[in-house]
Enzyme design. Sequence first.
Site, mmCIF file in Angstrom:
data_model
loop_
_atom_site.group_PDB
_atom_site.id
_atom_site.type_symbol
_atom_site.label_atom_id
_atom_site.label_comp_id
_atom_site.label_asym_id
_atom_site.label_seq_id
_atom_site.Cartn_x
_atom_site.Cartn_y
_atom_site.Cartn_z
ATOM 1 N N ARG A 83 0.836 -1.202 0.000
ATOM 2 C CA ARG A 83 0.000 0.000 0.000
ATOM 3 C C ARG A 83 0.872 1.254 0.000
ATOM 4 O O ARG A 83 0.545 2.248 -0.654
ATOM 5 C CB ARG A 83 -0.951 -0.020 1.200
ATOM 6 C CG ARG A 83 -2.050 1.008 1.094
ATOM 7 C CD ARG A 83 -3.124 0.783 2.134
ATOM 8 N NE ARG A 83 -2.617 0.915 3.486
ATOM 9 C CZ ARG A 83 -3.302 0.558 4.587
ATOM 10 N NH1 ARG A 83 -4.509 0.050 4.471
ATOM 11 N NH2 ARG A 83 -2.786 0.716 5.779
ATOM 12 N N LYS A 186 -2.833 6.271 1.197
ATOM 13 C CA LYS A 186 -2.732 6.706 2.595
ATOM 14 C C LYS A 186 -1.839 7.949 2.700
ATOM 15 O O LYS A 186 -0.684 7.863 3.115
ATOM 16 C CB LYS A 186 -2.213 5.556 3.457
ATOM 17 C CG LYS A 186 -2.713 5.648 4.903
ATOM 18 C CD LYS A 186 -2.494 4.349 5.649
ATOM 19 C CE LYS A 186 -2.875 4.457 7.108
ATOM 20 N NZ LYS A 186 -4.323 4.377 7.350
ATOM 21 N N GLU A 222 -16.588 5.728 3.961
ATOM 22 C CA GLU A 222 -15.870 5.172 5.116
ATOM 23 C C GLU A 222 -15.738 6.241 6.198
ATOM 24 O O GLU A 222 -16.227 7.355 6.046
ATOM 25 C CB GLU A 222 -14.496 4.650 4.711
ATOM 26 C CG GLU A 222 -13.539 5.721 4.227
ATOM 27 C CD GLU A 222 -12.095 5.218 4.085
ATOM 28 O OE1 GLU A 222 -11.650 4.415 4.924
ATOM 29 O OE2 GLU A 222 -11.434 5.644 3.145
HETATM 30 C C1 LIG Z 1 -5.409 3.519 7.530
HETATM 31 C C2 LIG Z 1 -6.821 3.754 7.158
HETATM 32 C C3 LIG Z 1 -7.815 2.767 7.315
HETATM 33 C C4 LIG Z 1 -7.552 1.440 7.975
HETATM 34 O O1 LIG Z 1 -6.691 0.625 7.273
HETATM 35 P P1 LIG Z 1 -6.037 -0.649 7.986
HETATM 36 O O2 LIG Z 1 -5.054 -1.118 6.991
HETATM 37 O O3 LIG Z 1 -7.114 -1.616 8.244
HETATM 38 O O4 LIG Z 1 -5.424 -0.148 9.246
HETATM 39 C C5 LIG Z 1 -9.085 3.043 6.847
HETATM 40 N N1 LIG Z 1 -9.407 4.239 6.306
HETATM 41 C C6 LIG Z 1 -8.480 5.223 6.170
HETATM 42 C C7 LIG Z 1 -8.891 6.519 5.567
HETATM 43 C C8 LIG Z 1 -7.159 5.018 6.586
HETATM 44 O O5 LIG Z 1 -6.271 5.999 6.440
#
Ligand SMILES: *Cc1c(COP(=O)(O)O)cnc(C)c1O
Length: 341
Positions: A83, A186, A222
């Site tokens: 990622r 991210k 989300e």
């Molecule tokens: C990091 C993150 C998540 C959760 O991801 P995981 O890999 O399960 O920790 C979900 N939504 C957003 C916007 C994020 O930045």
Amino acid sequence: MSENQLMDWSALGFEYHPTDWNARCTSRNGVWGEVEWTQSEYMTMHISAGCLHYGLEIFEGLKAFRGVDGKIRLFRADENARRMISSAERLCLAAPSVEQFVDICAEVVRRNLRFVPPYESGASLYLRPLLIGTNPFLGVKPALESTFIVFASPVGPYFKGGIAPIDVVIDRGQDRAAPRGTGDVKVGGNYASSMLSGYQAHRSGYSNVLYLDAVERKYIEEFGAANFFAVRGNTYITPASGSVLPSVTNKSLRRLATDMGMTVEERRIPVEELSEFDEAAACGTAAVVAPIGKVIDLQTNKIYDFGNKVGPYSLKLFNTLQDIQYGRTEDPYGWTTVVEV
Ligand SMILES: *Cc1c(COP(=O)(O)O)cnc(C)c1O
């Protein structure tokens, strides 16, 4: 001091706590240098570094768990590495390879062993890898130098008194991410977008904001830092959207749900469908699964009430994932890596 006397593990929340060592590594013109290990919590950088003014910053979050057998396990670090590579591509930053990423994370754990909380505490060692553009420039262009940093901080379990429902709001006044924007990578910028709405929600006593799609404000996307899933009958339902961050936790839960005999649907979810779900939850590394008690739509005043309880599917998914992370059951998927010490 022995590690068990080091600190009051039960008092840990999700805050930065200093540890012994962190790693830094810099890529110049696409060539990575040596990893530097330091006990300093600070770094110096040029005042015109791209991360400071154009948001050239991406990060990851993952945990190391001390298991019931005393072994320390990293959970799906390779997924976080992949990622980070996709986030880096979006911001034109040079990314570490999967191997570099995983090796450095494991070594950060080894060098901070006394900060890996004991099994009984339910706490864990959180790892924060970040990648920033560090060379100086003013005209907007890709960074020629990127610095990869990994530090650790012990963190408590999200739910201290055991898994319990949280209340969240829908805020149609602010969006987190646009279609074809950076919602699916991210980047720190996504957190900048959701900072004000998240702060306002917290101030009003809510745990989180549930964002809708930025075009029609019709479909569930989300939370600010966690994915959304719902359960209806025997079906696990989670949004399909190009502006949702692909959560490693959600991906893992979908696999567990399938193997438990559930049907998994990844599709658009109209917000009104909330009234038809048996369970709804947030999922991510921090909480694993956070069941939703109520969703309050701030602009329409509609309340979706799931009751002050933890649904059986959410609980089973939560327990199954944690059992793998803490080595209480076999890991048939190869998701965990034991950190050899
Ligand atoms: C990091 C993150 C998540 C959760 O991801 P995981 O890999 O399960 O920790 C979900 N939504 C957003 C916007 C994020 O930045």
